[in-house]
Design an enzyme around this catalytic site. Structure first.
Site, mmCIF file in Angstrom:
data_model
loop_
_atom_site.group_PDB
_atom_site.id
_atom_site.type_symbol
_atom_site.label_atom_id
_atom_site.label_comp_id
_atom_site.label_asym_id
_atom_site.label_seq_id
_atom_site.Cartn_x
_atom_site.Cartn_y
_atom_site.Cartn_z
ATOM 1 N N ARG A 300 36.092 41.001 38.840
ATOM 2 C CA ARG A 300 36.065 40.951 37.376
ATOM 3 C C ARG A 300 35.931 42.339 36.776
ATOM 4 N NH1 ARG A 300 33.035 35.052 36.306
ATOM 5 N NH2 ARG A 300 34.950 33.944 36.872
ATOM 6 N N TYR A 443 43.722 36.159 34.649
ATOM 7 C CA TYR A 443 43.212 35.862 36.009
ATOM 8 C C TYR A 443 41.777 36.323 36.238
ATOM 9 C CZ TYR A 443 45.100 40.434 37.839
ATOM 10 O OH TYR A 443 45.408 41.729 38.105
ATOM 11 N N GLU A 444 41.287 35.982 37.405
ATOM 12 C CA GLU A 444 39.855 36.213 37.742
ATOM 13 C C GLU A 444 38.940 35.523 36.751
ATOM 14 O OE1 GLU A 444 39.439 37.277 40.505
ATOM 15 O OE2 GLU A 444 41.311 38.350 40.883
ATOM 16 N N GLY A 445 39.312 34.316 36.334
ATOM 17 C CA GLY A 445 38.581 33.629 35.273
ATOM 18 C C GLY A 445 39.138 34.082 33.946
ATOM 19 N N GLN A 450 35.152 33.902 30.885
ATOM 20 C CA GLN A 450 34.199 35.019 30.852
ATOM 21 C C GLN A 450 33.212 34.837 29.702
ATOM 22 O OE1 GLN A 450 34.324 37.207 33.341
ATOM 23 N NE2 GLN A 450 36.126 36.110 34.048
#
Lengths: 611, 611
Positions: A300, A443-445, A450
């Site tokens: 992140r 991406y990555e959440g 977030q």
């Protein structure tokens, strides 16, 4: 063809003048003992890194986008021309080892330094940078929770860069919702597991740049409970290592396809089929989600650095173009001999440029603050300091990911706008920055996730304790500087916003606890994160402005660097920080404005949400 | 593959319930005499248009993007598969003639109707829609200022669609700054001119869809003054017509290349070389800029409709995906039998969807208000009404162009976000909407230029007269509805914002007149336009909400359409309109925050702007 110069001067300013990094690192025995806390050494390393990314990676950025990756019938993937050779040089120079543990061949440099390296990689060639980026995430997870056997066999290969890593989370039906994944693992009874399932969107999932690929895979062990508490983490190498650590037998994991995407085309985004592939348990059974979050948190921040790096390079190119492109006249004339003056003279062009500069420099300061806090969390001798740093890292990570990628995308769009029609043409490279930057918000959440992480988990779950801690740091700063000639006004604005952040948090928290309040956190989160981001950037800009003004007052501003900081801070508080005004209003609006009648508004038959 | 359903119900609501179009058009003899003011006829036409765009154009959107246009060695260009055949059907059905003058074969339908057609074209296939769109611009300019000879020869061909048109303005060194163009024209002494020069970024500049292409070219006639006052407009056909109107001799205008762009790949963006090409003067010598603005104003509204159409289709697809995609759980469960519920239940997803809906529906209302005003401007028997309508059109055109394309791009981005990772994959088509929407903010005068046009020319140049006129309409509305149970709060908010718009205008105007104030308009313009846009949308949402509430109160809301309007208006005022709070602050910040030291902030040696 875009250009890029690494912001080495700004790195030094933030590390040493703003954060006092050298002194702080010197308090940590790990860096002191490794001789890696030295400011001059750090500067040399970053200069070397800058030469590498500017000279080797930047020239591959556009060709990488144009060529993309090619998957062959046997499932193997060829990366764009030059990617493999550059990766070899990168490994030969030891960059994958930069901040890795010396036990496994690492150089033991501070995370603060690798943070700067990653920003530069992302500016020069984000698609390329993702290959070592994913490896670093795999390294972090294995290092933190792997058995000694796994660590001894695999970590040296990741540290040398000979092998790369991936994160295998998403499945076709399961993205954000990892609790419903279907990939299975069964115990082979010999210390290995058979992993079967399909994973999608696997960045760097298949390629020709390294001798082996280590997939870290979330799967449900037979007999484990449903949901996130039944998921374990497995290491599934593309080639099963021989006892002496060479790539051996081909494992049953095959790339079934690669995606055609909006951007980051130089990185292979793979669909991977695991068919009774041999895997090794990493960490504890059913603790896979926790373990994966080690990678996720690193990823992140790394994604945030993509936003930062892309915003920076887009800004740099817009600035260069604005000085070069002649269009319309200005009094007094810049170029009396020419038919027009450079467009940088036009206030609205300057507004776009300053937006890029103000967000990039504040983002860099936040990222480095966070990176130094990670160093502190891991290596400070004082447990209380470690805990305090850990809290700050937890709190700032979702902001770093979402606020920096949102800002990075917006800077890329505005920088493209500076180019007018030329910004829309591939040849200039600006549109690639926009396309490449877009993925960071997803991406990555997603950035929505977030925001939920920030407000729901990081802020509200401990009753606002982590927030309070940061708020008291801000409050102290505000009280100290409210009467300051240079930044008193900023301190006042910041103090108000910080207080408002506190009261907004209370309002949301209270609403959320009332009956029917389940949606309140979700309804406020995205705007709340943006508000919070401005409070952090406001704090950093005020501090940077104060530092810079002191230097100016001391007659130490020969090249105007500090004046630039002072004036950019002014711009930030006048032109960007006021977004908090509208955010405060939309945060307060609450879920009431979203709980509309589904049938009437959305033509959806259920209407379970609406009144 | 994206889907699209034309918003026919919303067209009817806006045209007939909000704007009272039928009654208004019936007052205009032109439409009354042509029998084209009839509401039922208009509805039928739009239904037919919807069938065409949904059935013929939508399926070509993604393939058009993937294939793009191909330029051959001889300079000819092939459009993507199916484009030509669809264009033939479009012409056969008479769509190019829709709102054209019956004198030249047109159907004489109101501009209001073609406005809706264009929105639909843009939703279904914006790259395709640009071919007839450019023709329409050429038609408008020729119709307004061409000689009878030119009109008789060329207009029927544009109206039938047999021939298409272009606008040739930009040159490599001259985009916004048309005063410095280098394309030259010399008088051949036989009523024709020889045109030489290079034009770039010519949309629909070369293609295989029609028998001939009519280039409307800005060039400087030999001996004309420098700057914009020495530019004339020429018609340069690709094939010189024979006396009986057939394409004859090939003219000396050749496509030298086509651009590789971020999006709108189905449209050929040509570099055109004119080498002593035969041209015909359109309108008066040295009045080319004025004449071109006829096309430009049409093209600006048309570009705004691209933003509207793309936002609408992106929203529709995000909505469909949000109902379909199962991820995470919600209480009470929507799908107790499934492992997860549709993501539309999550407040933040609803926020993104409602943003798309609220901006699209307000944009549609503004565009139709503007289109009906164009009809009024051209055809109302009362001169005062015509003048009033012309003022409104002048005022709203830059807002329609910039605010709708900015919102359209943002909706496309947010709608892509609803898809998570899938939104980044080409296959789903969402990323194409983002790429296609991006150009609308750039071409036909960047949105920064629109903002200057609004604030500098449309508002300040006549001392705020046009603004005052609109403000009094708003004020009347506010006073009438401040106490209204349903929309009183909206009326109050709108009234405050409208007053603030007036006072902000005064502040900017005064600053601009002070010494050193030359940059103030430029420094405020972009945020000012956005503020103004919200005032217009706020007015329209308040009106729509009032209308809808009345229908609900009268028991006439069987399908929930009106409840949808009421709740979307509530969302708009709570969640989007508050952007005015931060815009008011940033507008006030003024040029002072942009007039930074060039050397210190931008590393630019001149420092003519900074203090």
């Amino acid at each position: 063809m875009p250009t890029y110069k690494a912001p080495l001067r700004d790195f030094r300013f933030i590390m040493h003048e703003l954060l006092g990094a050298e002194q702080q690192l010197a308090q940590m025995p790990f860096y002191k003992d490794n001789d890696t806390a030295d400011g001059d050494l750090i500067s040399q390393v970053l200069e070397e890194a800058a030469r590498f990314v500017e000279g080797e990676l930047l020239p591959l950025n556009r060709t990488g986008d144009q060529e993309g990756c090619v998957r062959h019938d046997d499932g193997e993937v060829t990366t764009p021309t030059g990617f493999k050779a550059a990766y070899r040089k990168y490994c030969d120079a030891g960059w994958p080892a930069l901040d890795a543990d010396p036990t496994y061949g690492g150089q033991g440099m501070p995370h603060l330094v690798s943070n700067a390296l990653v920003e530069m990689l992302n500016s020069a060639n984000v698609a390329w940078g993702m290959y070592p980026g994913l490896s670093h995430g795999a390294y972090s997870a294995l290092h933190a929770v792997g058995s000694d056997e796994l660590k001894n066999l695999y970590l040296p290969k990741l540290v040398s860069g000979e092998w790369t890593g991936t994160m295998c989370l998403t499945e076709p039906h399961a993205g954000t919702d990892l609790g419903i994944i279907r990939t299975k693992a069964t115990d082979n009874g010999d210390g290995t597991y058979a992993v079967s399932g399909t994973k999608i969107f696997i960045s760097a999932g298949e390629h020709d740049m390294a001798d082996n690929i280590l997939h870290l895979v979330l799967a449900r062990l037979e007999g484990s409970p449903q949901g996130t508490k039944g998921i374990s983490l497995f290491l599934v190498p593309k080639y099963l290592p021989t006892p002496d650590g060479q790539p051996g037998e081909r494992n049953a994991v095959v790339c079934g396809s690669i995606e055609h995407k909006m951007g980051i085309n130089g990185n292979a985004t793979a669909l991977l089929n695991f068919d009774q592939a041999t895997g090794y348990l990493v960490g504890e059974v059913n603790k896979g989600m926790n373990h994966m979050f080690i990678m996720m948190n690193a990823a992140r921040l790394g994604t945030g650095l993509q936003g930062l790096g892309l915003g920076e390079v887009a800004y740099q190119n817009a600035l260069a173009y604005a000085k070069d492109r002649l269009q319309m006249r200005h009094e007094p004339r810049v170029n009396p001999a020419e038919s027009a003056d450079p467009i940088i003279v036009h206030p609205d062009v300057r507004r776009m440029l300053l937006t890029g500069k103000a967000y990039s420099e504040a983002g860099r300061a936040m990222a480095m603050w966070l990176a130094l806090s990670i160093d502190t969390e891991h290596h400070h001798p004082d447990e209380a300091k470690r805990a305090e740093a850990a809290d700050l890292v937890a709190l700032l990570t979702p902001i770093a990911k979402a606020f920096m990628t949102d800002n990075g995308f917006n800077i890329a769009v505005q920088s493209q706008q500076v180019f007018g029609g030329h910004g829309y043409i591939q040849e200039w490279g600006m549109e690639q920055f926009v396309r490449d930057a877009r993925i960071g918000q997803i991406y990555e959440g997603t950035n929505g996730i977030q925001a939920l992480d920030l407000l729901g988990r990081k802020v509200l779950m401990d009753g606002g304790k982590k927030l309070q801690k940061l708020a008291s740091v801000l409050q102290e700063f505000v009280e100290e500087h409210e009467g300051d000639e240079a930044i008193g006004d900023y301190a006042t604005q910041l103090g108000k916003a910080a207080q408002q952040l506190g009261s907004l948090t209370m309002v949301i928290g209270q609403k959320a606890m009332q009956e029917g309040g389940a949606g309140e956190v979700n309804a406020a989160a995205v705007d709340y994160l943006r508000f919070f981001g401005h409070v952090v950037y406001g704090y950093l800009w005020a501090r940077m402005a104060k530092l810079a003004q002191d230097k100016i007052d001391a007659g130490q501003d020969k090249d105007g660097f500090y004046l630039g900081k002072v004036q950019t801070a002014k711009f930030y508080f006048a032109r960007l920080f006021p977004e908090t005004k509208s955010l405060a209003a939309t945060i307060k609006a609450g879920n009431e404005t979203l709980a509309v009648d589904d049938r009437a508004v959305f033509g959806w038959e259920h209407n379970l949400v609406g009144a």
